[in-house]
Write an enzyme that holds these catalytic residues in place. Structure first.
Site, mmCIF file in Angstrom:
data_model
loop_
_atom_site.group_PDB
_atom_site.id
_atom_site.type_symbol
_atom_site.label_atom_id
_atom_site.label_comp_id
_atom_site.label_asym_id
_atom_site.label_seq_id
_atom_site.Cartn_x
_atom_site.Cartn_y
_atom_site.Cartn_z
ATOM 1 N N ASN A 83 -10.143 -27.204 -1.184
ATOM 2 C CA ASN A 83 -8.931 -27.226 -2.002
ATOM 3 C C ASN A 83 -9.182 -26.258 -3.157
ATOM 4 O O ASN A 83 -9.894 -26.583 -4.104
ATOM 5 C CB ASN A 83 -8.693 -28.661 -2.502
ATOM 6 N N ARG B 121 -6.371 -26.923 2.032
ATOM 7 C CA ARG B 121 -5.116 -27.440 1.490
ATOM 8 C C ARG B 121 -4.311 -26.245 0.992
ATOM 9 O O ARG B 121 -4.799 -25.431 0.202
ATOM 10 C CB ARG B 121 -5.411 -28.382 0.331
ATOM 11 N N HIS C 55 2.902 -33.362 -1.953
ATOM 12 C CA HIS C 55 2.043 -34.528 -1.671
ATOM 13 C C HIS C 55 2.232 -35.003 -0.232
ATOM 14 O O HIS C 55 1.962 -36.170 0.086
ATOM 15 C CB HIS C 55 2.360 -35.729 -2.600
ATOM 16 N N ARG D 22 4.686 -33.765 -16.718
ATOM 17 C CA ARG D 22 5.919 -33.168 -16.168
ATOM 18 C C ARG D 22 7.085 -34.136 -16.343
ATOM 19 O O ARG D 22 6.933 -35.336 -16.160
ATOM 20 C CB ARG D 22 5.731 -32.842 -14.682
ATOM 21 N N GLU E 66 -6.750 -37.554 1.040
ATOM 22 C CA GLU E 66 -6.176 -36.292 1.512
ATOM 23 C C GLU E 66 -7.210 -35.447 2.249
ATOM 24 O O GLU E 66 -6.881 -34.760 3.212
ATOM 25 C CB GLU E 66 -5.574 -35.524 0.328
#
Ligand code: ADP
Length: 413
Positions: free
Chosen positions: A7, A95, A184, A245, A388
């Site tokens: 990643n 990823r 996601h 956010r 993940e």
């Protein structure tokens, strides 16, 4: 049957080495502060039930190539004996944040795929170029190994047009692909699969609401195993209130701020991504700090918690209406897995909709997948840790053909 999952971010790279027989993580590395004066590479080795061992190096790491080279050299450390040489690897899984509309599933990386990832980079300018750096360096340092791209957006490509379009002039979609993509996806797909397995129900007959609540957060409505709506949009800013956010806001706020405060678009964009959400409301963006502040009587922290959980509840209600029947609601990621208060407040008052939490189970201290709903709850309630890396490794293995190197990959779909 070992798979390396990468990643790659703009100034950091995360790597995980997995043994797919038994699906165990053998080692995880974090390379940080790439390009700064002193960088850091820390690898943690896990061998069976033995205590974890860590190796740490602090040195200048000029670029992704040097960072990856350093991590690979630590991973092949003879004393650790988890990876004797690169030939033991079956494949590398990467990823990739944005796959645009081209990628509905993982794919074997070739020049055409690299070009396609580059082509959608304007949709994720902070992420895709960094993901590509990781891909290019891995292809160079681990030549001959199949490299697979797994996209955060791919799972949501099943959303129907009425869910993914914005009510904007049609030309913005036709000319610039302005639409909702969702993110996601690897996490939502993974916990959905786990939930169906735990309920002994075929995934393609299962309706779920999955809540990935971390620093970045999103909720997904899953019908018969497929994503039909999700809270994140063109970029990872829409929907739920997150660490920094803002989630959903009135889009006219942009024009208002430009007029009244003289802010330009770049300033507003940075503010909405980095200075808003929990941080904007109370100055703190980690939920643990917020709980501590609430206990000290901090009214802004209490407001932030109320706002975040109210937004969660609003989307749960919306997705119940979208799905009609919801077999289970799943909480995952840093907040979803660990924060009983957020789960309780996000589900409060939904008893008439058939959602009843068991407060004791919810506050239980155990880790791992667990059910937190009361016996009377028509919709089952779960906490399921996301993984993940494992999800990417599984998809990488599936594409590279039972562990045979160079096995049949797929091109852009
Ligand atoms: P990311 O989106 O960066 O992958 P994570 O899923 O790791 O984030 O979630 C990180 C967030 O999870 C932290 O910012 C923190 O708010 C929250 N978190 C982690 N542990 C706990 C905990 N024990 N209780 C409450 N919140 C937690």
């Amino acid at each position: 049957m070992k798979i390396l999952v990468i990643n790659s971010g703009s100034s950091s790279i995360k790597l995980q080495l997995l043994e797919m027989k038994g699906e165990t993580a053998l080692a995880s590395c974090l390379v940080e502060r790439i390009g700064e004066e002193i960088g850091l590479c820390r690898c943690v080795f896990r061998k069976g039930s033995a205590a974890e061992q860590a190796i740490e190096r602090r040195q200048a790491i000029a670029n992704h190539r040097e960072g990856m080279r350093l991590a690979l050299s630590i991973l092949t450390d003879a004393q650790q004996a988890v990876l004797v040489n690169h030939d033991e690897l079956v494949a590398v899984g990467h990823r990739v944040v944005h796959g645009g509309e081209d990628f509905h599933q993982p794919c074997l990386i070739d020049d055409a795929v690299i070009q396609a990832i580059e082509a959608v980079a304007p949709l994720a300018p902070l992420h895709n170029p960094a993901n590509l750096d990781g891909i290019r360096v891995a292809m160079e340092l681990l030549p001959g190994l199949p490299q697979v791209a797994v996209f955060d957006t791919a799972f949501h490509q099943t959303m129907p047009p009425h869910a993914y379009h914005y009510a904007l002039p049609r030309r913005l979609y036709l000319e610039n692909r302005v639409r909702r993509y969702g993110f996601h996806g690897t996490s939502h797909q993974y916990v959905a699969g786990e939930c169906a397995r735990l309920m002994a129900k075929p995934l393609d007959e299962t309706n779920l609401i999955t809540a990935h609540l971390g620093n970045g957060s999103s909720m997904t409505a899953i019908e018969k195993g497929k994503s039909i709506d999700t809270t994140l949009g063109l970029t990872p800013l829409e929907g739920l209130i997150m660490g920094t956010r803002c989630g959903d806001i009135d889009p006219s706020i942009h024009a208002f701020l430009a007029r009244v405060r003289g802010m330009d678009i770049a300033e507003i964009d940075a503010m909405l991504n980095k200075e808003s959400g929990l941080k904007g409301i109370c100055g703190l963006n980690d939920m643990r700090d917020i709980h501590a502040a609430v206990e000290q009587g901090d009214a802004d922290a209490a407001l932030a918690l109320d706002m975040l959980t109210y937004r969660n509840r609003r989307y749960i209600g919306a997705y119940m209406a979208v799905l009609g029947r919801v077999d289970a609601i799943v909480f995952t990621a840093g907040i979803g897995e660990n924060d009983a208060v957020v789960r309780e407040k996000s589900l409060a008052g939904l008893e008439n909709f058939g959602i009843v939490l068991d407060p004791e189970k919810n506050r239980g201290r155990q880790s791992g997948a667990r059910e937190i709903g009361a016996a009377a709850s028509k919709t089952r309630l779960w906490v399921i840790p996301t993984n993940e890396e494992l999800a990417i490794a599984r998809q990488t293995l599936a594409l590279t053909g039972d562990g045979e190197k160079g096995g049949g990959g797929k091109s852009v779909d």
